[in-house]
Design a protein around this motif. Structure first.
Motif, PDB file in Angstrom:
ATOM      1  N   ASP A  65     -29.076   3.361 -16.059  1.00  0.00           N
ATOM      2  CA  ASP A  65     -28.103   3.877 -15.100  1.00  0.00           C
ATOM      3  C   ASP A  65     -26.738   4.018 -15.762  1.00  0.00           C
ATOM      4  O   ASP A  65     -26.459   3.429 -16.804  1.00  0.00           O
ATOM      5  N   ASP A  66     -25.873   4.830 -15.115  1.00  0.00           N
ATOM      6  CA  ASP A  66     -24.487   4.887 -15.548  1.00  0.00           C
ATOM      7  C   ASP A  66     -23.773   3.614 -15.094  1.00  0.00           C
ATOM      8  O   ASP A  66     -24.179   2.966 -14.130  1.00  0.00           O
ATOM      9  N   PRO A  67     -22.680   3.244 -15.768  1.00  0.00           N
ATOM     10  CA  PRO A  67     -21.970   2.001 -15.426  1.00  0.00           C
ATOM     11  C   PRO A  67     -21.455   1.999 -13.987  1.00  0.00           C
ATOM     12  O   PRO A  67     -21.166   3.049 -13.411  1.00  0.00           O
ATOM     13  N   TYR A  68     -21.305   0.806 -13.445  1.00  0.00           N
ATOM     14  CA  TYR A  68     -20.760   0.594 -12.107  1.00  0.00           C
ATOM     15  C   TYR A  68     -19.454  -0.175 -12.207  1.00  0.00           C
ATOM     16  O   TYR A  68     -19.324  -1.108 -13.010  1.00  0.00           O
ATOM     17  N   ARG A  69     -18.504   0.230 -11.388  1.00  0.00           N
ATOM     18  CA  ARG A  69     -17.232  -0.501 -11.269  1.00  0.00           C
ATOM     19  C   ARG A  69     -17.022  -0.808  -9.796  1.00  0.00           C
ATOM     20  O   ARG A  69     -17.135   0.076  -8.950  1.00  0.00           O
ATOM     21  N   PHE A  70     -16.693  -2.054  -9.502  1.00  0.00           N
ATOM     22  CA  PHE A  70     -16.598  -2.516  -8.125  1.00  0.00           C
ATOM     23  C   PHE A  70     -15.148  -2.843  -7.776  1.00  0.00           C
ATOM     24  O   PHE A  70     -14.434  -3.470  -8.556  1.00  0.00           O
ATOM     25  N   PHE A  71     -14.735  -2.393  -6.601  1.00  0.00           N
ATOM     26  CA  PHE A  71     -13.375  -2.629  -6.108  1.00  0.00           C
ATOM     27  C   PHE A  71     -13.471  -3.132  -4.660  1.00  0.00           C
ATOM     28  O   PHE A  71     -14.287  -2.630  -3.881  1.00  0.00           O
ATOM     29  N   THR A  72     -12.622  -4.069  -4.316  1.00  0.00           N
ATOM     30  CA  THR A  72     -12.480  -4.506  -2.926  1.00  0.00           C
ATOM     31  C   THR A  72     -11.016  -4.346  -2.544  1.00  0.00           C
ATOM     32  O   THR A  72     -10.139  -4.964  -3.173  1.00  0.00           O
ATOM     33  N   TRP A  73     -10.763  -3.497  -1.565  1.00  0.00           N
ATOM     34  CA  TRP A  73      -9.398  -3.183  -1.167  1.00  0.00           C
ATOM     35  C   TRP A  73      -9.175  -3.560   0.296  1.00  0.00           C
ATOM     36  O   TRP A  73     -10.009  -3.257   1.158  1.00  0.00           O
ATOM     37  N   THR A  74      -8.041  -4.172   0.569  1.00  0.00           N
ATOM     38  CA  THR A  74      -7.624  -4.477   1.933  1.00  0.00           C
ATOM     39  C   THR A  74      -6.370  -3.676   2.247  1.00  0.00           C
ATOM     40  O   THR A  74      -5.374  -3.748   1.503  1.00  0.00           O
ATOM     41  N   VAL A  75      -6.423  -2.907   3.332  1.00  0.00           N
ATOM     42  CA  VAL A  75      -5.329  -2.014   3.716  1.00  0.00           C
ATOM     43  C   VAL A  75      -4.529  -2.675   4.829  1.00  0.00           C
ATOM     44  O   VAL A  75      -5.086  -3.039   5.876  1.00  0.00           O
ATOM     45  N   THR A  76      -3.241  -2.844   4.612  1.00  0.00           N
ATOM     46  CA  THR A  76      -2.363  -3.505   5.585  1.00  0.00           C
ATOM     47  C   THR A  76      -1.038  -2.754   5.687  1.00  0.00           C
ATOM     48  O   THR A  76      -0.704  -1.939   4.832  1.00  0.00           O
ATOM     49  N   TYR A  77      -0.298  -3.060   6.735  1.00  0.00           N
ATOM     50  CA  TYR A  77       1.106  -2.665   6.791  1.00  0.00           C
ATOM     51  C   TYR A  77       1.939  -3.724   6.075  1.00  0.00           C
ATOM     52  O   TYR A  77       1.575  -4.909   6.033  1.00  0.00           O
ATOM     53  N   GLY A  78       3.049  -3.301   5.510  1.00  0.00           N
ATOM     54  CA  GLY A  78       3.953  -4.233   4.854  1.00  0.00           C
ATOM     55  C   GLY A  78       5.278  -3.577   4.587  1.00  0.00           C
ATOM     56  O   GLY A  78       5.435  -2.357   4.744  1.00  0.00           O
ATOM     57  N   ASP A  79       6.245  -4.363   4.192  1.00  0.00           N
ATOM     58  CA  ASP A  79       7.574  -3.840   3.899  1.00  0.00           C
ATOM     59  C   ASP A  79       7.587  -3.171   2.528  1.00  0.00           C
ATOM     60  O   ASP A  79       7.098  -3.728   1.542  1.00  0.00           O
ATOM     61  N   ILE A  80       8.129  -1.964   2.472  1.00  0.00           N
ATOM     62  CA  ILE A  80       8.370  -1.269   1.221  1.00  0.00           C
ATOM     63  C   ILE A  80       9.813  -0.783   1.229  1.00  0.00           C
ATOM     64  O   ILE A  80      10.449  -0.734   2.294  1.00  0.00           O
ATOM     65  N   SER A  81      10.327  -0.421   0.081  1.00  0.00           N
ATOM     66  CA  SER A  81      11.737  -0.007  -0.006  1.00  0.00           C
ATOM     67  C   SER A  81      11.895   1.220  -0.899  1.00  0.00           C
ATOM     68  O   SER A  81      12.663   1.204  -1.867  1.00  0.00           O
ATOM     69  N   PRO A  82      11.214   2.308  -0.596  1.00  0.00           N
ATOM     70  CA  PRO A  82      11.359   3.494  -1.448  1.00  0.00           C
ATOM     71  C   PRO A  82      12.740   4.122  -1.362  1.00  0.00           C
ATOM     72  O   PRO A  82      13.135   4.873  -2.249  1.00  0.00           O
ATOM     73  N   LEU A  83      13.500   3.824  -0.277  1.00  0.00           N
ATOM     74  CA  LEU A  83      14.837   4.392  -0.120  1.00  0.00           C
ATOM     75  C   LEU A  83      15.928   3.354  -0.347  1.00  0.00           C
ATOM     76  O   LEU A  83      17.090   3.590  -0.059  1.00  0.00           O
ATOM     77  N   GLY A  84      15.534   2.159  -0.827  1.00  0.00           N
ATOM     78  CA  GLY A  84      16.507   1.108  -1.038  1.00  0.00           C
ATOM     79  C   GLY A  84      16.658   0.180   0.148  1.00  0.00           C
ATOM     80  O   GLY A  84      17.297  -0.863   0.040  1.00  0.00           O
ATOM     81  N   ALA A  85      16.090   0.542   1.292  1.00  0.00           N
ATOM     82  CA  ALA A  85      16.113  -0.306   2.488  1.00  0.00           C
ATOM     83  C   ALA A  85      14.684  -0.471   2.976  1.00  0.00           C
ATOM     84  O   ALA A  85      13.845   0.420   2.813  1.00  0.00           O
ATOM     85  N   LYS A  86      14.397  -1.612   3.604  1.00  0.00           N
ATOM     86  CA  LYS A  86      13.041  -1.893   4.035  1.00  0.00           C
ATOM     87  C   LYS A  86      12.587  -0.929   5.128  1.00  0.00           C
ATOM     88  O   LYS A  86      13.347  -0.579   6.025  1.00  0.00           O
ATOM     89  N   GLN A  87      11.340  -0.500   5.028  1.00  0.00           N
ATOM     90  CA  GLN A  87      10.690   0.231   6.092  1.00  0.00           C
ATOM     91  C   GLN A  87       9.207  -0.089   6.032  1.00  0.00           C
ATOM     92  O   GLN A  87       8.715  -0.631   5.039  1.00  0.00           O
ATOM     93  N   GLN A  88       8.492   0.240   7.108  1.00  0.00           N
ATOM     94  CA  GLN A  88       7.073  -0.072   7.157  1.00  0.00           C
ATOM     95  C   GLN A  88       6.290   0.897   6.282  1.00  0.00           C
ATOM     96  O   GLN A  88       6.468   2.107   6.351  1.00  0.00           O
ATOM     97  N   GLY A  89       5.437   0.336   5.441  1.00  0.00           N
ATOM     98  CA  GLY A  89       4.593   1.153   4.596  1.00  0.00           C
ATOM     99  C   GLY A  89       3.153   0.674   4.637  1.00  0.00           C
ATOM    100  O   GLY A  89       2.839  -0.343   5.263  1.00  0.00           O
ATOM    101  N   ILE A  90       2.265   1.416   3.982  1.00  0.00           N
ATOM    102  CA  ILE A  90       0.859   1.051   3.891  1.00  0.00           C
ATOM    103  C   ILE A  90       0.592   0.516   2.494  1.00  0.00           C
ATOM    104  O   ILE A  90       0.863   1.189   1.491  1.00  0.00           O
ATOM    105  N   LEU A  91       0.068  -0.696   2.434  1.00  0.00           N
ATOM    106  CA  LEU A  91      -0.218  -1.375   1.184  1.00  0.00           C
ATOM    107  C   LEU A  91      -1.724  -1.472   0.988  1.00  0.00           C
ATOM    108  O   LEU A  91      -2.490  -1.569   1.955  1.00  0.00           O
ATOM    109  N   ILE A  92      -2.160  -1.465  -0.242  1.00  0.00           N
ATOM    110  CA  ILE A  92      -3.543  -1.745  -0.603  1.00  0.00           C
ATOM    111  C   ILE A  92      -3.533  -2.961  -1.519  1.00  0.00           C
ATOM    112  O   ILE A  92      -2.893  -2.937  -2.573  1.00  0.00           O
TER     113      ILE A  92
END
Length: 551
Positions: free
Chosen positions: A34-61
């Motif tokens: 078989d071809d190789p397998y790569r396994f990932f486990t991701w949890t998607v949540t809301y959290g604080d991010i600051s792309p504009l320099g101030a906190k706002q709600q963002g989506i985190l993985i």
């Protein structure tokens, strides 16, 4: 050499999201034969991010913004278990990572039931016969405006030669515009029938990753993706030039540029040689084809930097369409380089194959029931209550009809709402012409496919326009721009059975109807042509309660 970012001040419009990752490949689980397998486990949540320099709600993985990088090699199987901890349904889609014979895993509303709050879904993907630079993103409910995206890089197998020396390091650079309002408010604005207007401010985001500058003038690879919502962007590196080597899975002729236009949804790989005096150099990104030109900067830092580099920041193009058009035409396929297989990319002579069908697609802004909408050939797409692919598999009537969008623009008639699906036959070889009579640049993407961009020009397309097509070394890619009052033409072999999303990469236009689905069909039921529905598929709408295929 390291990098960071800072905003351009109040009133800016571009969020420069920079992620510099030089990670080792993840361990590979191998099964004999078989071809190789790569396994990932991701949890998607809301959290604080600051792309504009101030906190706002963002989506985190996994607590990260942007999300984790996917590292893979040609033909790797990717098993990605996604847990949705948001309070509304969620899906991830894979921009450019083709799902061969398996549109059930495409992760858009027309193919895949959403992951409910508190639920999970395991994507089973394969980087089949692919190399190159891609990204993933959330496809529902305007979540993309809150983050939830990340880079994908698919490396060549060790025995396949790459047409440039191994770089000292390999970095992912995500650039995009950003809105100050959160995604819920933006979605409400669109649902109310209003336009979002121009993005509102700049991001400020630290970058991760370092590399050592030595006297040998090392060369680095930068994988640049425009993950934004609304604007084409231009990128340039102060004091340095970029050598283009790859576009969305295709090795290119190695042309040198001082600045590079990256339209919505597009990805490029460039090489940059650290051969300048040791300073901090600016990485400048600015909007293109907008009445208000906004820019922001990141920092390209040599490890032994003496401080800020002297001199002015590099200026870029502003509204010049001809400049961008000529640059786009200069991007050519490297016919002698191997792709994912050990044979030249140009060994498939796309220009010598006779097309079986011409499809002309025209975008338009319209008003329906007093609300802003966007249409393709006069049809503004609306999502049904059941994903199209699942309804097709179970033969559930009343969800959609094939042929609800025509092969050509509808003329001067009013646009209307419809779940639009275009039928096509497996193994056909089609010419698709995107026609743009509006005064803003368009960017189009087709899931499940790469295609050759054979021509683009101003004015109206006609049969005579074919005389200007590049039928020798046009680049194969999955996203194409169409300039204002212009057209772009592609050739595409319909070699991937399934239900595939054809959409605008301007996310407000996509959300308000500038998309449809291409149903590539065959009467064959062989797994050679299309996989059956996955055993773990989520079933919803009119398919709820049905069984998937037996174990």
């Amino acid at each position: 050499m390291a990098a960071g970012s800072h905003g351009a001040g109040a009133g800016g419009a571009v969020a420069l999201l920079v992620v510099l990752l030089a990670l080792p490949l993840m361990p590979v689980d191998r099964v004999a034969g078989d071809d190789p397998y790569r396994f990932f486990t991701w949890t998607v949540t809301y959290g604080d991010i600051s792309p504009l320099g101030a906190k706002q709600q963002g989506i985190l993985i996994n607590g990260q913004f942007p999300g984790p990088q996917i590292e893979a090699v040609t033909n790797d199987n990717l098993i990605i278990n996604v847990f949705n901890k948001l309070n509304d349904p969620f899906l991830l889609s894979w921009n450019g990572l083709q799902q061969r014979r398996n549109s059930f895993e495409d992760g858009v509303a027309g193919t895949t039931c959403p992951i409910p709050p508190g639920g999970n879904f395991t994507y089973i993907l394969q980087a089949k016969d692919q190399i190159g630079t891609y990204y993933y993103f959330p496809s529902l409910a305007f979540h993309k405006a809150a983050g939830g995206f990340g880079g994908i890089r698919v490396l060549s197998r060790p025995m396949i030669p790459v047409p440039f020396p191994p770089p000292a390091d390999d970095y992912t650079v995500l650039i995009g515009d950003w809105y100050k309002a959160n995604h819920i408010d933006l979605k409400y604005t669109l649902d109310s029938g209003k336009d979002l207007g121009f993005p509102t401010d700049c991001s400020s985001m630290a970058a991760a990753g370092t590399a050592t500058h030595s006297t040998s003038n090392p060369t680095y690879r930068f994988r640049i993706s425009n993950v934004g919502l609304a604007t084409s962007l231009n990128i340039r590196f102060q004091g340095h030039t970029m050598e283009l080597v790859e576009v969305e899975g295709s090795h290119t002729m190695q042309t040198t540029y001082s600045s590079l236009d990256v339209h919505l949804g597009q990805s490029y790989s460039v090489l940059l040689t650290a051969d300048q005096p040791a300073y901090d150099y600016a990485v400048v990104v600015s909007t293109r084809f907008t009445s208000k030109i906004i820019s922001t900067t990141a920092v390209l830092r040599y490890s032994n930097s003496a401080g800020k580099a002297p001199g002015a920041l590099p200026g870029g193009p502003t509204i010049q369409i001809d400049w961008s058009l000529n640059q786009a035409r200069s991007i050519r396929w490297n016919l002698t380089a191997s792709g994912p297989r050990p044979n030249p990319q140009g060994s498939y002579h796309y220009g010598l194959v006779t097309t079986t069908r011409t499809i002309r697609l025209a975008n338009s802004a319209t008003t329906i029931n007093g609300k802003q909408r966007y249409a393709v050939n006069g049809v503004s797409y609306v999502n049904p209550d059941t994903p199209l692919k699942i309804a097709d598999y179970y033969k559930i009537s009343g969800v959609f009809s094939v042929g609800t969008i025509s092969d050509a623009p509808s003329g001067a008639g009013s646009a209307y709402l419809q779940t639009s699906v275009m039928g096509a036959s497996y193994r056909d070889y089609v010419e698709i012409v995107f026609e743009n009579s509006e005064n803003e640049v368009q960017s189009w993407h087709i899931d499940g496919y790469a295609f050759w961009v054979v021509g683009m020009d101003g004015g109206k397309w006609s049969a005579a326009s074919r005389q200007s097509y590049n039928l020798r070394d046009a680049v194969s890619r999955y996203t194409v721009q169409v300039y204002p009052s212009s057209w772009s033409a592609i050739y595409m072999p319909l070699d991937n059975v399934g239900m595939w999303n054809v959409r605008s990469e301007n996310w407000a236009r996509q959300y308000l109807g500038q998309q449809f689905y291409l149903r590539v069909w065959t009467s064959s039921t062989s797994w050679r042509d299309e996989y059956p529905i996955p055993k773990n598929a989520l079933l919803c709408g009119r398919a709820a309660g049905r069984r998937t295929r037996p174990l």
